[in-house]
Enzyme design. Structure first.
Site, PDB file in Angstrom:
ATOM      1  N   TYR A  84      -5.011   8.115  -6.346  1.00  0.00           N
ATOM      2  CA  TYR A  84      -4.024   7.215  -5.722  1.00  0.00           C
ATOM      3  C   TYR A  84      -4.412   6.943  -4.261  1.00  0.00           C
ATOM      4  CZ  TYR A  84       0.532   5.324  -4.331  1.00  0.00           C
ATOM      5  OH  TYR A  84       1.535   4.522  -3.861  1.00  0.00           O
ATOM      6  N   SER A 110       0.850  -1.189   0.000  1.00  0.00           N
ATOM      7  CA  SER A 110       0.000   0.000   0.000  1.00  0.00           C
ATOM      8  C   SER A 110       0.888   1.242   0.000  1.00  0.00           C
ATOM      9  CB  SER A 110      -0.933  -0.044   1.207  1.00  0.00           C
ATOM     10  OG  SER A 110      -1.784   1.069   1.209  1.00  0.00           O
ATOM     11  N   LYS A 154      -5.383   3.326  -2.498  1.00  0.00           N
ATOM     12  CA  LYS A 154      -4.625   2.730  -1.390  1.00  0.00           C
ATOM     13  C   LYS A 154      -5.478   2.622  -0.123  1.00  0.00           C
ATOM     14  CE  LYS A 154      -0.741   2.029  -3.644  1.00  0.00           C
ATOM     15  NZ  LYS A 154      -0.264   0.670  -3.977  1.00  0.00           N
TER      16      LYS A 154
END
Ligand SMILES: NC(=O)c1ccc[n+]([C@@H]2O[C@H](COP(=O)([O-])OP(=O)(O)OC[C@H]3O[C@@H](n4cnc5c(N)ncnc54)[C@H](OP(=O)(O)O)[C@@H]3O)[C@@H](O)[C@H]2O)c1
Length: 260
Positions: A155, A141, A159
């Site tokens: 993004y 992650s 994650k």
């Protein structure tokens, strides 16, 4: 019981550069058989030249394609009678820039590569991991999967999704003896920032220090061996994540001042 690389069957996505490549090398040096996945064929081929005791089983392709994931599962299952001991969901991409100015395709692509593809690959490998030895699913992650920042909305979303899904999966698979290890690196000196999608070349990523990918891979393998649940790697990463938990308004103010 610890996870042991000797004769293990491992799958590593994003094996052509950065963290994934270093991890493949370490696993092979310690005697594992690694199904190494990425799109750049020549990079995967050169990986085969740099490993020791173990073997590299190359799969060239895009993990967002179902047919590629099928090839990965077949290659892993063929290695030791259907048993798989480790899956590292490492392949990932990023993008920088305000959400409002970006296209729907940017959001879709980041979520496909960073979340949907690893989730579906994992689903397909779980029956084999159930038969493995001290099996581990390791999801790479980011500290941005704990604390989101501006200009990386897609993004961060991907994650955070990987983080939440990992926590659920860990609870679901505990009785099967499969550990789910979530690794959260901070800025790493890899090809990552050269591969950003739909990102203006002027855009910069703010960070406090950076690690070489070799160091991230080494710490990741230690966490896999120890079958840890979750590791935030760097001091700066821990400061960001724990600082945010203790004093979110203070962290908001600090991050607002650091925005390039
Ligand atoms: N670099 C950082 O600052 C940083 C910080 C925190 C977390 N991370 C995470 O660490 C992981 C590894 O990143 P890295 O820093 O090592 O970056 P990297 O050097 O760019 O490596 C990314 C890898 O993913 C592969 N990949 C990308 N899209 C793919 C696709 N659709 N199908 C198959 N493979 C694909 C790339 O190979 P091909 O292009 O050959 O397919 C490459 O091997 C990522 O999940 C990233 O989010 C990175």
């Amino acid at each position: 019981m610890r996870w042991k690389p000797k004769d293990a069957v491992a799958v590593v996505t994003g094996a052509s550069s950065g963290i994934g490549r270093c991890l493949c090398e370490l696993l092979c040096q310690q005697g594992a058989n690694v199904v190494a996945v990425a799109r750049r064929a020549e990079r995967i081929a050169s990986l085969q030249e740099s490993v020791g005791q173990g073997t590299i089983i190359p799969i060239v392709g895009d993990i967002t394609e179902e047919v590629v994931r099928k090839r990965i599962v077949e290659a892993a299952a063929d290695t030791r009678g259907g048993e798989v001991d480790l899956l590292v969901n490492n392949a990932g991409i990023g993008a920088i820039g305000p959400f409002a100015d970006a296209t729907p395709e940017r959001l879709r692509r980041v979520m496909e590569v960073n979340f949907f593809a690893p989730a579906e690959l994992t689903r397909e490998l779980i029956p084999h991991l159930r038969r493995g030895r001290e099996s581990v699913i390791c999801n790479i992650s980011s500290v941005l999967g704990h604390r989101a920042v501006a200009d990386k909305s897609e993004y961060c979303a991907s994650k955070f999704a990987l983080h939440g899904w990992s926590d659920s999966l860990r609870a679901e698979l505990a009785l099967d003896g499969i550990q789910v290890t979530l690794i959260s690196p901070s800025t790493t000196r890899s090809d990552f920032f050269d591969s950003l999608i739909e990102t203006d070349s002027e855009q910069q990523s703010a960070s406090v220090g950076s690690w070489p990918p070799e160091r991230v891979a080494k710490k990741t393998l230690s966490a896999i061996r120890a079958r840890r649940s979750e590791v935030i790697l760097s001091f700066a990463g821990k400061a960001l994540v724990y600082g945010d938990r203790i004093a979110p308004p203070l962290m908001n103010a600090i991050l607002a001042r650091r925005r390039p």
